[in-house]
Design a protein around this motif. Structure first.
Motif, mmCIF file in Angstrom:
data_model
loop_
_atom_site.group_PDB
_atom_site.id
_atom_site.type_symbol
_atom_site.label_atom_id
_atom_site.label_comp_id
_atom_site.label_asym_id
_atom_site.label_seq_id
_atom_site.Cartn_x
_atom_site.Cartn_y
_atom_site.Cartn_z
ATOM 1 N N MET A 1 -21.685 -0.659 9.762
ATOM 2 C CA MET A 1 -20.219 -0.713 9.728
ATOM 3 C C MET A 1 -19.656 0.442 10.544
ATOM 4 S SD MET A 1 -19.834 -1.761 5.705
ATOM 5 C CE MET A 1 -21.056 -0.524 5.236
ATOM 6 N N VAL A 2 -19.835 0.330 11.852
ATOM 7 C CA VAL A 2 -19.438 1.412 12.758
ATOM 8 C C VAL A 2 -17.945 1.362 13.046
ATOM 9 C CG1 VAL A 2 -19.852 2.469 15.007
ATOM 10 C CG2 VAL A 2 -21.730 1.302 13.801
ATOM 11 N N TYR A 3 -17.435 0.158 13.245
ATOM 12 C CA TYR A 3 -16.017 -0.038 13.537
ATOM 13 C C TYR A 3 -15.393 -0.883 12.424
ATOM 14 C CZ TYR A 3 -17.742 1.314 18.138
ATOM 15 O OH TYR A 3 -18.351 1.979 19.172
ATOM 16 N N GLY A 4 -14.113 -0.654 12.178
ATOM 17 C CA GLY A 4 -13.478 -1.407 11.112
ATOM 18 C C GLY A 4 -11.985 -1.551 11.308
ATOM 19 N N ALA A 5 -11.433 -2.475 10.560
ATOM 20 C CA ALA A 5 -9.985 -2.679 10.511
ATOM 21 C C ALA A 5 -9.600 -2.866 9.055
ATOM 22 C CB ALA A 5 -9.574 -3.892 11.329
ATOM 23 N N ALA A 6 -8.385 -2.477 8.730
ATOM 24 C CA ALA A 6 -7.871 -2.638 7.373
ATOM 25 C C ALA A 6 -6.499 -3.277 7.447
ATOM 26 C CB ALA A 6 -7.785 -1.288 6.666
ATOM 27 N N ALA A 7 -6.225 -4.165 6.507
ATOM 28 C CA ALA A 7 -4.924 -4.826 6.439
ATOM 29 C C ALA A 7 -4.449 -4.832 4.999
ATOM 30 C CB ALA A 7 -5.008 -6.258 6.971
ATOM 31 N N CYS A 8 -3.143 -4.723 4.815
ATOM 32 C CA CYS A 8 -2.587 -4.685 3.471
ATOM 33 C C CYS A 8 -1.195 -5.282 3.480
ATOM 34 C CB CYS A 8 -2.533 -3.237 2.971
ATOM 35 S SG CYS A 8 -1.857 -3.088 1.314
ATOM 36 N N CYS A 9 -0.873 -6.045 2.432
ATOM 37 C CA CYS A 9 0.485 -6.543 2.263
ATOM 38 C C CYS A 9 0.873 -6.392 0.802
ATOM 39 C CB CYS A 9 0.610 -8.004 2.715
ATOM 40 S SG CYS A 9 -0.480 -9.156 1.849
ATOM 41 N N VAL A 10 2.163 -6.244 0.542
ATOM 42 C CA VAL A 10 2.646 -6.006 -0.820
ATOM 43 C C VAL A 10 3.975 -6.712 -1.006
ATOM 44 C CG1 VAL A 10 3.766 -3.841 -0.134
ATOM 45 C CG2 VAL A 10 3.147 -4.221 -2.535
ATOM 46 N N ASP A 11 4.193 -7.247 -2.203
ATOM 47 C CA ASP A 11 5.462 -7.890 -2.522
ATOM 48 C C ASP A 11 6.582 -6.859 -2.550
ATOM 49 O OD1 ASP A 11 4.227 -10.364 -2.859
ATOM 50 O OD2 ASP A 11 3.853 -10.013 -4.993
ATOM 51 N N ASP A 12 7.809 -7.324 -2.395
ATOM 52 C CA ASP A 12 8.962 -6.448 -2.529
ATOM 53 C C ASP A 12 9.145 -6.052 -3.990
ATOM 54 O OD1 ASP A 12 9.525 -6.670 0.181
ATOM 55 O OD2 ASP A 12 10.805 -8.430 -0.109
ATOM 56 N N GLY A 13 9.765 -4.918 -4.210
ATOM 57 C CA GLY A 13 10.058 -4.485 -5.570
ATOM 58 C C GLY A 13 9.042 -3.496 -6.104
ATOM 59 N N VAL A 14 9.434 -2.784 -7.154
ATOM 60 C CA VAL A 14 8.596 -1.744 -7.740
ATOM 61 C C VAL A 14 7.298 -2.318 -8.303
ATOM 62 C CG1 VAL A 14 8.476 0.032 -9.527
ATOM 63 C CG2 VAL A 14 10.616 -0.343 -8.290
ATOM 64 N N GLN A 15 7.374 -3.527 -8.891
ATOM 65 C CA GLN A 15 6.215 -4.132 -9.516
ATOM 66 C C GLN A 15 5.451 -5.070 -8.575
ATOM 67 O OE1 GLN A 15 5.255 -3.184 -12.516
ATOM 68 N NE2 GLN A 15 7.017 -1.825 -12.695
ATOM 69 N N GLY A 16 5.735 -4.978 -7.280
ATOM 70 C CA GLY A 16 5.123 -5.879 -6.322
ATOM 71 C C GLY A 16 3.608 -5.795 -6.314
ATOM 72 N N GLN A 17 2.954 -6.952 -6.277
ATOM 73 C CA GLN A 17 1.494 -6.968 -6.225
ATOM 74 C C GLN A 17 1.019 -6.749 -4.801
ATOM 75 O OE1 GLN A 17 0.551 -10.760 -8.146
ATOM 76 N NE2 GLN A 17 -0.006 -9.661 -9.998
ATOM 77 N N ARG A 18 -0.149 -6.154 -4.692
ATOM 78 C CA ARG A 18 -0.725 -5.755 -3.404
ATOM 79 C C ARG A 18 -1.993 -6.544 -3.135
ATOM 80 N NH1 ARG A 18 -0.384 -1.095 -0.287
ATOM 81 N NH2 ARG A 18 1.253 -0.397 -1.722
ATOM 82 N N SER A 19 -2.210 -6.917 -1.863
ATOM 83 C CA SER A 19 -3.467 -7.510 -1.413
ATOM 84 C C SER A 19 -3.954 -6.721 -0.214
ATOM 85 C CB SER A 19 -3.282 -8.978 -1.010
ATOM 86 O OG SER A 19 -2.959 -9.786 -2.115
ATOM 87 N N PHE A 20 -5.275 -6.559 -0.083
ATOM 88 C CA PHE A 20 -5.780 -5.861 1.095
ATOM 89 C C PHE A 20 -7.168 -6.346 1.468
ATOM 90 C CE2 PHE A 20 -6.514 -2.649 -2.386
ATOM 91 C CZ PHE A 20 -7.897 -2.739 -2.447
ATOM 92 N N GLY A 21 -7.548 -6.024 2.696
ATOM 93 C CA GLY A 21 -8.856 -6.400 3.191
ATOM 94 C C GLY A 21 -9.389 -5.345 4.135
ATOM 95 N N SER A 22 -10.707 -5.168 4.124
ATOM 96 C CA SER A 22 -11.370 -4.243 5.029
ATOM 97 C C SER A 22 -12.432 -5.043 5.779
ATOM 98 C CB SER A 22 -12.016 -3.105 4.234
ATOM 99 O OG SER A 22 -12.580 -2.136 5.104
ATOM 100 N N PHE A 23 -12.444 -4.901 7.110
ATOM 101 C CA PHE A 23 -13.265 -5.764 7.961
ATOM 102 C C PHE A 23 -14.084 -4.896 8.909
ATOM 103 C CE2 PHE A 23 -9.050 -7.391 7.003
ATOM 104 C CZ PHE A 23 -9.362 -8.514 6.237
#
Length: 206
Positions: free
Chosen positions: A92-114
Motif C-alpha cells: 500500500m504505497v500510494y493511496g486515496a481517501a474519500a469522505c462524505c457527511v450529511d448536513d447537520g450536527v447529527q449527520g452520518q459520515r461515510s468514508f473509504g480508503s483506497f
C-alpha cells in the motif's frame, strides 16, 4: 472495526481501482457503520489491529474530520508511529481517501480508503471514487416511513422475543405481527426480521 450488516452493495468498482486493497465504512452511526468492507491485505489487518494503529493513523484521522477526497500524500497530519511507511511494506504505497457527511450536527459520515502499489491515483480516479462513495452513502439513507407499530415490533425482535410472545404483548394476532415485520423488512431492504431490527438500531430508529 465495525460490522457488515447492510444490504448487498456493489463495491466491485472500488476493488478494481484499488489493486492493493480498500476499506469502506458507510453511514457511521452511534457505534458502528451500517456497512463495512475491509478488503485490505489480511496480514496488514492483523498488524494494524495488533499494534493499535487506528489511533495514530493520519489517514483515519483525516477521514473522521474532513469531507471530500485527497491522496494520502497530501494529508498534512503527523504520523509519529510511521503507519504510512509500514503500510507500504504490504503493497500500500500510494493511496486515496474519500469522505462524505450529511448536513447537520447529527449527520452520518461515510468514508473509504483506497490503495495501490504502482503509482498515485489520478485526479479523475479520485473524482470517481468520491462520486461512487457518495452514491453508496445516499443509497443507505434511513427510511422515514416506518410506522410506530412496525418499530415497536422490531424493538421486540431486537430483544429476542418470539412471534407468539410479541403478539401476546401487543394484543394482536401473529398474522398482524408478521405483516408489520414484513413491511419493516421491505422498507429497510432487509432479508430477515433480525437484520431489519439490527439496521433499525444502527439508524437510531429503535
Amino acid at each position: 472495526m465495525g460490522i457488515n450488516m447492510g444490504p448487498d452493495l456493489d463495491t466491485d468498482l472500488f476493488a478494481s481501482m484499488s489493486p492493493s486493497g480498500h476499506f469502506l465504512a458507510l453511514r457511521i452511526g452511534f457505534a458502528f457503520p451500517i456497512f463495512e468492507q475491509n478488503a485490505l491485505p489480511r496480514e496488514w489487518i492483523e498488524t494494524y489491529s495488533g499494534r493499535g494503529y487506528v489511533l495514530a493513523d493520519p489517514v483515519m484521522h483525516w477521514m473522521y474530520s474532513s469531507a471530500g477526497a485527497t491522496r494520502w500524500s497530501e494529508i498534512d497530519i503527523p504520523d509519529p508511529r510511521g503507519v504510512r511507511a509500514h503500510a507500504a511494506e504490504f503493497g500500500m504505497v500510494y493511496g486515496a481517501a474519500a469522505c462524505c457527511v450529511d448536513d447537520g450536527v447529527q449527520g452520518q459520515r461515510s468514508f473509504g480508503s483506497f490503495t495501490r502499489a504502482d503509482r498515485e491515483f489520478t485526479d479523475e480516479e479520485i473524482q470517481v471514487l468520491e462520486h461512487n462513495l457518495k452514491a453508496l452513502h445516499d443509497s443507505l439513507i434511513p427510511p422515514a416511513n416506518l410506522t410506530q407499530a412496525e418499530l415497536e415490533a422490531l424493538g421486540m425482535v431486537k430483544n429476542g422475543l418470539l412471534m407468539k410472545e410479541i403478539a401476546n404483548l401487543l394484543g394482536v394476532s401473529e398474522g398482524a405481527v408478521k405483516q408489520r415485520l414484513k413491511n419493516a423488512k421491505c422498507k429497510l431492504n432487509a432479508k430477515t426480521s433480525t437484520q431489519a431490527a439490527t439496521m433499525a438500531t444502527s439508524y437510531g430508529l429503535i
